[in-house]
Design an enzyme around this catalytic site. Structure first.
Site, mmCIF file in Angstrom:
data_model
loop_
_atom_site.group_PDB
_atom_site.id
_atom_site.type_symbol
_atom_site.label_atom_id
_atom_site.label_comp_id
_atom_site.label_asym_id
_atom_site.label_seq_id
_atom_site.Cartn_x
_atom_site.Cartn_y
_atom_site.Cartn_z
ATOM 1 N N ASP A 177 0.863 -1.153 0.000
ATOM 2 C CA ASP A 177 0.000 0.000 0.000
ATOM 3 C C ASP A 177 0.916 1.225 0.000
ATOM 4 O O ASP A 177 2.055 1.112 0.430
ATOM 5 C CB ASP A 177 -0.772 -0.071 1.316
ATOM 6 C CG ASP A 177 -1.990 0.796 1.285
ATOM 7 O OD1 ASP A 177 -2.565 0.898 0.205
ATOM 8 O OD2 ASP A 177 -2.352 1.360 2.329
ATOM 9 N N LYS A 230 -14.099 27.029 -4.978
ATOM 10 C CA LYS A 230 -12.758 26.445 -4.810
ATOM 11 C C LYS A 230 -11.763 27.429 -4.215
ATOM 12 O O LYS A 230 -10.610 27.466 -4.619
ATOM 13 C CB LYS A 230 -12.227 25.920 -6.159
ATOM 14 C CG LYS A 230 -13.017 24.724 -6.665
ATOM 15 C CD LYS A 230 -12.155 23.806 -7.486
ATOM 16 C CE LYS A 230 -12.901 22.516 -7.761
ATOM 17 N NZ LYS A 230 -12.316 21.677 -8.748
ATOM 18 N N ASP A 250 -3.486 -1.106 5.478
ATOM 19 C CA ASP A 250 -3.926 -0.634 6.790
ATOM 20 C C ASP A 250 -5.430 -0.435 6.861
ATOM 21 O O ASP A 250 -6.000 -0.476 7.926
ATOM 22 C CB ASP A 250 -3.201 0.668 7.164
ATOM 23 C CG ASP A 250 -3.255 1.682 6.039
ATOM 24 O OD1 ASP A 250 -4.019 1.448 5.082
ATOM 25 O OD2 ASP A 250 -2.551 2.701 6.105
ATOM 26 N N ASP A 264 -8.229 -3.134 2.687
ATOM 27 C CA ASP A 264 -7.149 -4.067 2.355
ATOM 28 C C ASP A 264 -7.402 -5.468 2.890
ATOM 29 O O ASP A 264 -6.685 -6.393 2.538
ATOM 30 C CB ASP A 264 -5.821 -3.563 2.944
ATOM 31 C CG ASP A 264 -5.453 -2.196 2.397
ATOM 32 O OD1 ASP A 264 -5.738 -1.965 1.209
ATOM 33 O OD2 ASP A 264 -4.910 -1.370 3.128
#
Length: 1023
Positions: A376, A487, A717, A721
């Site tokens: 990862d 934004k 983590d 996963d």
């Protein structure tokens, strides 16, 4: 769409009562395949009217209480089904009856059988077999308890799925707000969430106010995501109007309709997928099984051959059966089970000291045979904290310090432009340090605020001193928070600087939007008009920083003239009564989650160890590629297809994919790939990055690597996963940032979340494999001098040279500590410079090891034992040739006048004392030749002189086995207890020449192997 459609496809299909097992299995596979597919839903595309029709929910009053109760009865509670856990007693039985233990149990049963036969047929018999059976059973039970305790201690499985369900939820039913148990939330409920809440189910947002959620546990993205009623993306995981079960709402408020509950939520599907996956057998378990087959084969072959032989030699059936059992038991290395368990435990302890917590002992070795690591990105390869990496002001890019300990470069902090830039970054920023952290280093302090703002806060605090004081000097009057339409974020502050106007407007946001609002730019402290040339310079800097995978923000300010905005002016943010255009552009600041310091080195080590490192991340391809280059997953000079196309200035479609060593695959492309196409990518590219992947795709990537025959380690983590962690040969979870679910699915936990710890783990795993080989070679060798006395006893009819009890004293006494001490042996050469072992060809115990232990060293040991045996009998008057065929008379307790070579007569008692003295001497001889065996087993290729005798435990082992042998021989009372008698000191030396021979023989063999690598000697004897 009617109500309930879209739910049915997850309902288990009815299986008829007598539906066979095969049907169930096929159904399970079908369900798993269903779960592996991408999340498909269309609720995010529906208008509010269609939602109302689909779920029958009044969008302001919610469901009626009665309707909610009906749905709850239909769908069941909103909770995840806990994963099926193995009952503790089953785990315990596995330890007691699994693999190697079975062999010892069979041995014990055979011993009791032999004892029973003897007890039934003879009035007078010895109890050896009874002792042996009891000891074998005890060995299995003790080592079984030990392994069970070891595993139970390291895998206190967290009740993680329970912790994930939020306890309370705020729903609107019958037009009233009520707080109910989250388990009672049903599909169609109108739910309200606010900052700090956990989302109680999958929601379709119908109204929101500044709502942001943290999806990191689900998608792995650390940035909080905005949530609003707008449909922004075809992909339900990316769109803004869906909030997922068990993610956290960070700020703002939102209302939504529940579209899925419990196991049918996206998170629930992942959890079900993880708990439904079968983890395969660990490589070391397969190795030990293979080894048991070999040993059992050898034992049964010898036993049966000699059973037939003894019948030919006209022994009775009963005697032949006793021989058969004796041979099989002598073949079983009783101490090996304990040795293997202790070796693995020692390594697990050593790894725990290096921040790797191993939950399953056998996983220790799996890591050593790993050939592919799918890692990862966030938090494993990187530090998992956004950090300011670059600034662009005064028309040049400046580099900031991103190292963990601030040991890197710094930039010119004296420029007036930098002072203006740092002022905006500190003021136009809502992040604050949490209380009472003054003593902590700035980078370690906890911050309340989003990731980008905390990065700016820490950067300014480091460079310019206290931001808190800066904010007190420039009091904030009003602010417009960041929103997705404009934004930008803007605030207006009181300005106490005498030489500047009274009000300062500061703004930050997406660089192109900020630039559009500016008409001038600050260069070296002087304001200049913003011309095309400067706009190009901005564009180039923006592209360069963006291309580094960094998140770029633009900053500008405006000093509001006093005549228009006097002291006490009422600023209005709804009807904007102040300028938001024609501002002065100051600069850019870009942030990145930087790689951990130890990672590039660790990736390099993996490469030289022949391990392929693949990055699998939910992040953007550009960021992923930048980090991959930064840590060396894509090494310098290796190009992707896109790089080649850019360099040759041709379209990507014209580049042959096989010309590119490196490859960045986007999740959306992966979605449309067949497994053959994925196999091609994994086969032809050495450096691969998968970006924007979903949890299900991680699993598909792992399965792809396993199809290539790789042994795969996966790090992760997030909850996302866990399916991949479970499926991999070894799953590695993160101890600090890891979610409980990922820790539960993993085999190993990195306590410091650092990728470099995996490499340490690989090294330890390879070392334990080598050392187990040495340990087994040492233990097996003494099998030959234990079996041959029995065989010669049958064939040549001589008095028994070595008894059953003495065999046990070797296997469970003198050989134990030395065998375990080999686990402490250091690596011979650089074990991280060789390719990973191939589990199909490179076995723990192979023919060469058996041929060395049994055929060569073992034979020399047996000769040493027999030499001692014949010397003692000769000294007592029985010359070797006189012994042939003497057994029948020798063992007959009624004959008291057996004559020796000199015509002396021996009574039964006297004969037996000589025989037991021979047993003791044979035992001592085995100890003496095992000294040499222990020393030669220290190395497989190097000379013992190169390796040295640094292993203190091994030296202790040598002394311990000698002391134990002396104790058993000379301790008063041993003659009664174990029938072991004191020896003349000279008899200890009979086996010395053989011990020396073993040492010299093996040193010469290793010398030839080193001189002629790949030659005949290596092929035949290098195990």
């Amino acid at each position: 769409m009617g109500k309930g459609v879209g739910r049915d496809k997850y309902e288990p299909a009815a299986v008829s009562e007598h539906g066979d097992k095969k049907g169930k299995k096929a159904k399970k596979e079908r369900d798993m395949d269903e779960l592996k597919k991408e999340v498909s839903m269309d609720d995010h595309k529906l208008s509010l009217d269609e939602l109302h029709r689909k779920y029958g929910t009044d969008l302001s009053r919610g469901l009626t209480t009665a309707r909610a109760a009906e749905i709850l009865a239909r769908d069941g509670p909103n909770a995840l089904t806990p994963p099926p856990t193995t009952p503790e007693w089953v785990k315990f039985c596995r330890q007691l009856f699994g693999g190697f233990s079975m062999l010892l149990w069979i041995g014990a049963i055979l011993c009791f059988l032999a004892y029973g036969i003897l007890a039934a047929t003879e009035e007078d018999f010895d109890n050896d077999n009874l002792y042996l059976g009891v000891v074998l059973a005890a060995v299995v039970i003790i080592t079984g308890c030990f392994s069970y305790y070891q595993e139970a201690k390291s895998s206190k499985i967290m009740e993680s799925f329970k912790n994930m369900v939020p306890q309370q939820a705020l729903v609107i039913r019958n037009g009233e707000k009520m707080s109910i148990n989250a388990e009672d939330v049903v599909v169609g409920d109108l739910v309200e969430v606010k900052g700090g809440d956990r989302i109680p189910a999958d929601l379709r947002i119908i109204s929101a106010n500044g709502c942001k959620v943290d999806n990191s546990s689900l998608t792995g993205e650390s940035e909080p995501q905005t949530r609003s009623p707008d449909f922004t993306n075809e992909n339900p995981l990316e769109t803004r109007n869906i909030a997922f079960f068990s993610t956290n709402c960070v700020e703002g408020t939102a209302r939504g309709i529940v579209i899925y509950t419990g196991d049918r939520t996206v998170m629930g599907r992942i959890a079900t997928l993880a708990s439904g996956l079968e983890g395969g057998q660990t490589p070391i378990a397969a190795e030990i099984e293979h080894f048991i087959h070999i040993i059992t084969g050898v034992a049964v072959f010898l036993g049966v051959s000699f059973f037939i032989l003894s019948l030919i030699l006209e022994y009775t059936w009963l005697e032949a059966v006793i021989f058969l059992i004796g041979i099989i038991v002598a073949n079983v290395p009783e101490g090996l089970l304990a040795t293997v368990t202790v070796c693995l435990t020692l390594t697990a302890k050593r790894m725990a000291r290096k921040n790797c917590l191993v939950k399953n002992l056998e996983a220790v070795e799996t890591l050593g045979s790993t050939s592919t690591i799918c890692s990862d990105k966030t938090g494993t390869l990187t530090q998992n904290r956004m950090t300011v990496a670059h600034m662009w002001f005064d028309n040049q890019i400046h580099e900031a310090d991103t190292t963990e300990n601030q040991s890197g470069v710094s930039f010119d902090k004296t420029s007036a432009t930098w002072l203006a830039l740092s002022r905006i970054a500190g003021l136009c920023n809502r992040a604050v340090f949490q209380a009472n952290q003054e003593n902590l280093p700035i980078l370690k302090r906890a911050v309340a605020g989003d990731a980008s703002e905390s990065a700016l806060l820490k950067c300014i605090e480091l460079c310019c001193g206290s931001v808190k004081e800066m904010r007190e000097r420039y009091t904030k009057i009003v602010e417009i928070p960041f929103n997705s339409t404009n934004k930008y974020q803007l605030s207006i502050h009181k300005n106490l600087n005498a030489n500047e106007p009274r009000h300062l407007l500061v703004m930050k946001g997406a660089p192109e939007r900020i630039l559009d609002r500016c008409s001038s730019i600050l260069l070296h402290g002087k304001e200049q008009p913003l011309d095309e040339e400067l706009k190009d310079a901005f564009q180039n800097a923006y592209l360069e920083l963006g291309g580094l995978g960094e998140r770029v923000l633009g900053f500008c300010h405006l000093l509001l003239p006093d005549e228009q905005f006097p002291e006490g002016f009422q600023f209005d943010t709804d009807e904007v009564n102040f300028p938001v255009d024609n501002l002065c552009f100051i600069g850019l600041i870009s942030m990145i989650d930087p790689p951990r310091a130890a990672v590039p080195d660790a990736v390099g080590k993996c490469r030289s160890a022949g391990i392929k490192v693949i990055m699998v991340t939910g992040d953007h391809p550009i960021t992923a590629k930048a980090i991959a280059k930064g840590v060396g997953i894509i090494s310098e000079g290796n190009e992707t297809v896109e790089d080649i196309a850019a360099r040759l200035n041709i379209p990507v479609s014209q580049v042959n994919p096989r010309d590119a060593k490196a490859c960045v695959v986007h999740g959306s492309d992966l979605k449309d790939m067949t497994s053959e196409q994925l196999d091609d990518i994994l086969k032809y590219h050495t450096e691969i990055v998968f970006a924007r992947t979903s949890p299900q795709q991680k699993l598909i990537i792992v399965e792809g690597c396993q199809r290539q025959g790789a042994i795969v380690a996966v790090t992760g983590d997030g909850v996302n996963d866990s399916p991949a962690l479970k499926k991999a040969d070894i799953g590695v979870a993160m101890g600090i940032a890891g979610s409980d679910v990922s820790k539960q699915a993993a085999d190993m936990i990195l306590l410091d979340d650092n990728f470099a710890s995996i490499v340490t783990g690989v090294e330890e795993g390879r070392l334990i494999f080598d050392n187990l080989k040495k340990s087994i070679a040492y233990t097996l060798t003494s099998n030959i001098p234990e079996i041959t006395p029995f065989l010669i006893f049958i064939i040549a009819n001589i008095p028994l040279p070595l008894g059953t009890v003495t065999i046990l004293c070797i296997d469970l006494g003198t050989d134990m500590v030395p065998a375990i001490s080999l686990a402490y042996e250091q690596a011979e050469s650089d074990i991280m410079k060789r390719q990973p072992r191939n589990p199909k060809t490179d076995k723990l115990v192979n023919e060469r090891l058996i041929s060395m232990a049994y055929g060569q060293i073992g034979m020399i040991q047996a000769l040493g034992g027999f030499f001692t045996y014949f010397v003692i009998l000769a000294e007592n008057g029985f010359l070797p040739f006189h012994l042939l065929g003497i057994r029948v008379d020798w063992d007959d307790r009624w004959i008291n006048d057996v004559e020796d070579s000199y015509g002396q007569q021996w009574t039964y008692e006297q004969r037996k004392i000589v025989e037991f003295t021979c047993h003791t001497a044979f035992f001592v001889s085995i100890v003496v030749v095992q000294w040499a065996d222990l020393v030669i087993c220290k190395t497989r290729r190097n000379s013992v002189f190169q390796q040295g005798m640094k292993n203190k435990i091994l030296i202790f082992g040598l002394f311990e086995e000698t002391a134990l042998a002396a104790f058993l021989s000379y301790c008063p009372g041993m003659g009664v207890a174990l029938r072991m008698y004191p020896l003349k000191p000279t008899w200890w030396f009979c086996a010395f020449p053989y011990s020396l021979l073993i040492f010299v023989y093996d040193e010469i063999r290793k010398l030839i192997i080193r001189r002629r690598p790949g030659g005949w000697v290596e092929k035949e004897t290098y195990y």
